[in-house]
Enzyme design. Structure first.
Site, PDB file in Angstrom:
ATOM      1  N   TYR A 140     -24.855  47.791   1.461  1.00 57.63           N
ATOM      2  CA  TYR A 140     -25.088  49.231   1.312  1.00 57.63           C
ATOM      3  C   TYR A 140     -23.737  49.922   1.224  1.00 57.63           C
ATOM      4  O   TYR A 140     -22.884  49.760   2.096  1.00 57.63           O
ATOM      5  CB  TYR A 140     -25.883  49.781   2.500  1.00 57.63           C
ATOM      6  CG  TYR A 140     -26.341  51.209   2.279  1.00 57.63           C
ATOM      7  CD1 TYR A 140     -27.640  51.479   1.870  1.00 57.63           C
ATOM      8  CD2 TYR A 140     -25.467  52.277   2.436  1.00 57.63           C
ATOM      9  CE1 TYR A 140     -28.062  52.780   1.635  1.00 57.63           C
ATOM     10  CE2 TYR A 140     -25.874  53.576   2.190  1.00 57.63           C
ATOM     11  CZ  TYR A 140     -27.170  53.824   1.793  1.00 57.63           C
ATOM     12  OH  TYR A 140     -27.574  55.114   1.543  1.00 57.63           O
ATOM     13  N   GLN A 201     -34.873  54.127   2.076  1.00 59.06           N
ATOM     14  CA  GLN A 201     -35.668  53.444   1.050  1.00 59.06           C
ATOM     15  C   GLN A 201     -34.912  52.264   0.442  1.00 59.06           C
ATOM     16  O   GLN A 201     -35.518  51.240   0.093  1.00 59.06           O
ATOM     17  CB  GLN A 201     -36.097  54.428  -0.043  1.00 59.06           C
ATOM     18  CG  GLN A 201     -34.990  55.112  -0.793  1.00 59.06           C
ATOM     19  CD  GLN A 201     -34.509  56.397  -0.125  1.00 59.06           C
ATOM     20  OE1 GLN A 201     -34.707  56.592   1.074  1.00 59.06           O
ATOM     21  NE2 GLN A 201     -33.891  57.275  -0.905  1.00 59.06           N
ATOM     22  N   ASN A 224     -25.505  56.643   6.619  1.00 63.79           N
ATOM     23  CA  ASN A 224     -25.756  57.779   7.507  1.00 63.79           C
ATOM     24  C   ASN A 224     -26.754  57.394   8.593  1.00 63.79           C
ATOM     25  O   ASN A 224     -27.134  56.230   8.744  1.00 63.79           O
ATOM     26  CB  ASN A 224     -26.228  58.990   6.703  1.00 63.79           C
ATOM     27  CG  ASN A 224     -27.552  58.735   5.978  1.00 63.79           C
ATOM     28  OD1 ASN A 224     -28.301  57.819   6.314  1.00 63.79           O
ATOM     29  ND2 ASN A 224     -27.840  59.553   4.977  1.00 63.79           N
ATOM     30  N   SER A 247     -16.992  57.305  13.002  1.00 64.92           N
ATOM     31  CA  SER A 247     -15.700  56.622  13.054  1.00 64.92           C
ATOM     32  C   SER A 247     -14.872  57.078  14.250  1.00 64.92           C
ATOM     33  O   SER A 247     -15.012  58.209  14.735  1.00 64.92           O
ATOM     34  CB  SER A 247     -14.929  56.881  11.759  1.00 64.92           C
ATOM     35  OG  SER A 247     -13.837  56.015  11.639  1.00 64.92           O
ATOM     36  N   GLN A 269      -9.245  59.964  10.874  1.00 66.51           N
ATOM     37  CA  GLN A 269     -10.626  59.686  11.268  1.00 66.51           C
ATOM     38  C   GLN A 269     -11.438  60.962  11.348  1.00 66.51           C
ATOM     39  O   GLN A 269     -12.619  60.986  10.995  1.00 66.51           O
ATOM     40  CB  GLN A 269     -10.667  58.939  12.601  1.00 66.51           C
ATOM     41  CG  GLN A 269     -10.045  57.572  12.555  1.00 66.51           C
ATOM     42  CD  GLN A 269     -10.524  56.753  11.382  1.00 66.51           C
ATOM     43  OE1 GLN A 269     -11.705  56.418  11.291  1.00 66.51           O
ATOM     44  NE2 GLN A 269      -9.630  56.437  10.459  1.00 66.51           N
ATOM     45  N   HIS A 272     -13.506  62.137   8.324  1.00 68.22           N
ATOM     46  CA  HIS A 272     -14.728  61.446   7.900  1.00 68.22           C
ATOM     47  C   HIS A 272     -15.943  62.354   8.067  1.00 68.22           C
ATOM     48  O   HIS A 272     -16.725  62.531   7.141  1.00 68.22           O
ATOM     49  CB  HIS A 272     -14.930  60.160   8.704  1.00 68.22           C
ATOM     50  CG  HIS A 272     -14.202  58.981   8.151  1.00 68.22           C
ATOM     51  ND1 HIS A 272     -14.519  58.416   6.939  1.00 68.22           N
ATOM     52  CD2 HIS A 272     -13.175  58.244   8.649  1.00 68.22           C
ATOM     53  CE1 HIS A 272     -13.712  57.388   6.704  1.00 68.22           C
ATOM     54  NE2 HIS A 272     -12.890  57.267   7.729  1.00 68.22           N
ATOM     55  N   GLU A 337     -13.034  51.583  17.899  1.00 70.59           N
ATOM     56  CA  GLU A 337     -13.130  50.958  16.588  1.00 70.59           C
ATOM     57  C   GLU A 337     -11.724  50.659  16.048  1.00 70.59           C
ATOM     58  O   GLU A 337     -11.413  49.529  15.690  1.00 70.59           O
ATOM     59  CB  GLU A 337     -13.873  51.898  15.641  1.00 70.59           C
ATOM     60  CG  GLU A 337     -13.988  51.397  14.218  1.00 70.59           C
ATOM     61  CD  GLU A 337     -14.581  52.445  13.296  1.00 70.59           C
ATOM     62  OE1 GLU A 337     -15.009  52.065  12.196  1.00 70.59           O
ATOM     63  OE2 GLU A 337     -14.598  53.641  13.646  1.00 70.59           O
ATOM     64  N   HIS A 338     -10.891  51.677  15.952  1.00 67.62           N
ATOM     65  CA  HIS A 338      -9.500  51.530  15.503  1.00 67.62           C
ATOM     66  C   HIS A 338      -8.578  51.852  16.668  1.00 67.62           C
ATOM     67  O   HIS A 338      -8.694  52.916  17.277  1.00 67.62           O
ATOM     68  CB  HIS A 338      -9.167  52.502  14.369  1.00 67.62           C
ATOM     69  CG  HIS A 338     -10.104  52.440  13.204  1.00 67.62           C
ATOM     70  ND1 HIS A 338     -11.151  53.333  13.041  1.00 67.62           N
ATOM     71  CD2 HIS A 338     -10.157  51.601  12.140  1.00 67.62           C
ATOM     72  CE1 HIS A 338     -11.805  53.052  11.917  1.00 67.62           C
ATOM     73  NE2 HIS A 338     -11.219  52.005  11.362  1.00 67.62           N
ATOM     74  N   ASP A 371      -7.776  50.468   6.347  1.00 65.30           N
ATOM     75  CA  ASP A 371      -8.975  50.905   5.643  1.00 65.30           C
ATOM     76  C   ASP A 371      -9.002  50.427   4.203  1.00 65.30           C
ATOM     77  O   ASP A 371     -10.074  50.189   3.645  1.00 65.30           O
ATOM     78  CB  ASP A 371      -9.062  52.436   5.653  1.00 65.30           C
ATOM     79  CG  ASP A 371      -9.784  52.976   6.880  1.00 65.30           C
ATOM     80  OD1 ASP A 371     -10.333  52.167   7.644  1.00 65.30           O
ATOM     81  OD2 ASP A 371      -9.793  54.204   7.064  1.00 65.30           O
ATOM     82  N   GLU A 425     -40.122  18.972  33.828  1.00 68.37           N
ATOM     83  CA  GLU A 425     -40.613  20.251  33.307  1.00 68.37           C
ATOM     84  C   GLU A 425     -42.117  20.225  33.042  1.00 68.37           C
ATOM     85  O   GLU A 425     -42.690  21.226  32.600  1.00 68.37           O
ATOM     86  CB  GLU A 425     -39.878  20.600  32.005  1.00 68.37           C
ATOM     87  CG  GLU A 425     -38.392  20.913  32.225  1.00 68.37           C
ATOM     88  CD  GLU A 425     -37.680  21.342  30.946  1.00 68.37           C
ATOM     89  OE1 GLU A 425     -38.319  21.284  29.866  1.00 68.37           O
ATOM     90  OE2 GLU A 425     -36.519  21.735  31.022  1.00 68.37           O
ATOM     91  N   HIS A 430     -43.198  15.395  25.398  1.00 70.15           N
ATOM     92  CA  HIS A 430     -41.760  15.286  25.170  1.00 70.15           C
ATOM     93  C   HIS A 430     -41.247  13.966  25.750  1.00 70.15           C
ATOM     94  O   HIS A 430     -40.478  13.237  25.108  1.00 70.15           O
ATOM     95  CB  HIS A 430     -41.012  16.452  25.847  1.00 70.15           C
ATOM     96  CG  HIS A 430     -41.015  17.732  25.069  1.00 70.15           C
ATOM     97  ND1 HIS A 430     -42.151  18.458  24.860  1.00 70.15           N
ATOM     98  CD2 HIS A 430     -39.998  18.412  24.456  1.00 70.15           C
ATOM     99  CE1 HIS A 430     -41.845  19.542  24.158  1.00 70.15           C
ATOM    100  NE2 HIS A 430     -40.554  19.526  23.887  1.00 70.15           N
TER     101      HIS A 430
END
Length: 440
Positions: A140, A201, A224, A247, A269, A272, A337-338, A371, A425, A430
Site C-alpha cells: 500500500y 477497500q 491513514n 511519525s 517529522q 508529515h 520510530e526515529h 527516509d 500428557e 502420539h
C-alpha cells in the site's frame, strides 16, 4: 499562523515527570470506534461484492468513475514511460536511492538468517530449516495529500530481494491525478501490477481478492487511520507488517550541534501531519533555548508551516535532562520510530539504546537521509512498538519451515523420549506412533 510558538517544556527533575511524559506519547482514541465501524462495512462489502464494491468506493472516495476495475490498473509499459519522462535530476536521484536500498537489503538477506540450513547428527538424523519467499505480496502506497515514491522503494525492493514472485501495488489517485515519480519508482523496484485504488477497500481487495485483483499473502505499507484499521481487521486472513501510527522523531543532543539543524530535524517529522511527534532531549538548557529560537526563526520559511505549527504546538516536547546517560534511559522508555543522536561521541550513546526503530548517529546524519536514500528501510515501528518489533526487511517476506528427517537409529532414541512424554500428557496415539517404530 502565529509569528512564534512555544513548544511544551519538561524537566526530568520535575515531580511526576515519567507519568507526564508517557501520557504525552499517547494519542486520543475518540475517533477509533467510528473509523472501525466504517472499515468493517467497507471490508464486508468488498469481501462479498468484489469488483463491484471496489468500483463503488473508488467513485465515492477518489471521484474516479470507471466501468471496470481493470481500467484502474496501470500497465508495466506505462510505469516504464513514467520513468523515462522524469527529468535527468529526478531519474538520477531515484536510481541512486533504489540502488542503495537494494544493496542494503541484499546484505541483510545474507546476514539476517534468510537462507535455508541443515545439519546432520551422528546417527544420521538430519535437522534444519527451509526458507521460502512469500508467493504474492501487496504493498500500500499513500496518495492524496502527498505522494511517496520512497515508500514504493522501501516496500517493494526488499520483497523482490527476498524472492517474492509477484508484488501488487495499490495507490489512491484522487480525481485521477497520477504521480510520475511514484510510478517510476514502481518500475525501478520491479512491481508487477499496479492498481489505482486506496483506502480500506484496497486493503480488502488485496486480502480477499476480487475477479480482477488477486488475493495476496501479506500486506505491507503505511496509510491513514482507515488503512491501519483495515489492516488490523484482515490480519489472520493475510499477514501484515505493522500498524503504523503518526511519525515520530526523538533527538538526543549534548548541545554541540547547530540549533538550526536540530530545529529542522524536528520539522522534518512535524510536517508529515498534525499528529506527528517531535521530541528533543538535552542536558543543556541554553541549547534548548537556542533550538526554540531557531524554531521560531525558521517556521515561517516552511511551505507546510501550518501543519508543522499544529504538530509542534500539540505534540512536541523540549525536555531538559540531567545528562546524556539519563537521556538514553528516557529514550529507551520512549522507544521512538526515529532516534537521532547529535553528539560528539554518538556511538558511545548508541551502545546504550535498546529500543528504537532506526538510530541516526552524528550531526551529519539527518533523519531525512534515512527516509530516502541511506539504504536501510524507512518503514519503522511507531507508538513505542520498537520495544518488540523491527524495521521492515527481507525477513518480512520469507517464511521458515522446520525440516526433520529422523534416521532409523535416531528413531530408537527419540522414540523412547517421545513415548515417555506423550504418556505423561495422556496422548496415547502420539506415544504409540513413536513406539511402533522402535525395534522389538
Amino acid at each position: 499562523m502565529s509569528s512564534s510558538i512555544n513548544v511544551k517544556r519538561l524537566n526530568s527533575k520535575d515531580a511526576g515527570f515519567r507519568e507526564v511524559l508517557l501520557s504525552s506519547l499517547s494519542l486520543p482514541m475518540a475517533d477509533d470506534e467510528a473509523i472501525d465501524t466504517a472499515v468493517v462495512k467497507i471490508l464486508a462489502a468488498v469481501k462479498t461484492k468484489g469488483d463491484e464494491a471496489v468500483l463503488g468506493f473508488t467513485k465515492q472516495f477518489d471521484r474516479l468513475d470507471v466501468a471496470a476495475v481493470s481500467d484502474l490498473e496501470i500497465l508495466r509499459k506505462d510505469l516504464e514511460q513514467a520513468y523515462k519522462s522524469l527529468s535527468a535530476e529526478q531519474k538520477n536521484a531515484l536510481d541512486i536511492a533504489a540502488q542503495r536500498v537494494r544493496a542494503y537489503h541484499e546484505k541483510q538477506k545474507i546476514e539476517a538468517g534468510c537462507h535455508s540450513w541443515e545439519y546432520e547428527e551422528a546417527d544420521g538424523t538430519r535437522l534444519g530449516q527451509k526458507v521460502t519467499p512469500l508467493d504474492r505480496v501487496g504493498i500500500y502506497v499513500p496518495g492524496g495529500k502527498a505522494a511517496y515514491p520512497s515508500s514504493v522503494l522501501m516496500n517493494a525492493i526488499p520483497a523482490k530481494v527476498a524472492g517474492v514472485a509477484e508484488v501488487i501495488m495499490v495507490v489512491p489517485t484522487p480525481d485521477g491525478a497520477r504521480n510520475p515519480l511514484v510510478l517510476a519508482a514502481a518500475y525501478l523496484a520491479g512491481v508487477d501490477r499496479v492498481f489505482t485504488i486506496g483506502g480500506a477497500q484496497a486493503v480488502g481487495a488485496l486480502a480477499y481478492g476480487t475477479n480482477t485483483i488477486p488475493a495476496v499473502d501479506k500486506i505491507v505499507g503505511p496509510g491513514n487511520a482507515y488503512v491501519a484499521a483495515a489492516k488490523r481487521r484482515v490480519f489472520g486472513t493475510v499477514g501484515i507488517d505493522m500498524i503504523a501510527g503518526p511519525s515520530e522523531i526523538l533527538v538526543l543532543c549534548d548541545g554541540s550541534s547547530n540549533p538550526d539543524w536540530i530545529a529542522m530535524d524536528l520539522f522534518s517529522q512535524a510536517e508529515h501531519d498534525e499528529q506527528a511527534q517531535s521530541i528533543l532531549l538535552c542536558p543543556d538548557l541554553a541549547f534548548i533555548e537556542q533550538v526554540q529560537a531557531s524554531i521560531n526563526k525558521l517556521l515561517s520559511e516552511m511551505p507546510r508551516a501550518k501543519v508543522i505549527e499544529a504538530s509542534l504546538t500539540n505534540r512536541a516536547l523540549l525536555i531538559q535532562v540531567k545528562d546524556m546517560q539519563e537521556a538514553c534511559e528516557i529514550a529507551n522508555a520512549i522507544a521512538a520510530e526515529h532516534l537521532e543522536i547529535c553528539a560528539l561521541d554518538p556511538r558511545k550513546w548508541a551502545d546504550q539504546i535498546r529500543h528504537a526503530g532506526a538510530i541516526f548517529m552524528g550531526n551529519y546524519t539527518s533523519e531525512s537521509l534515512g527516509d530516502y536514500c541511506a539504504g536501510p528501510n524507512h518503514v519503522l515501528p511507531t507508538a513505542r512498538t520498537a520495544r518488540f518489533s523491527s524495521p521492515l526487511g527481507v525477513y518480512d517476506f520469507i517464511k521458515r519451515s522446520s525440516m526433520i528427517e529422523v534416521s532409523e537409529a535416531g528413531a530408537q532414541t527419540l522414540g523412547a523420549v517421545a513415548s515417555t512424554l506423550a504418556h505423561g500428557e495422556g496422548l496415547q496415539a502420539h506415544a504409540r506412533a513413536a513406539e511402533m517404530r522402535l525395534k522389538k
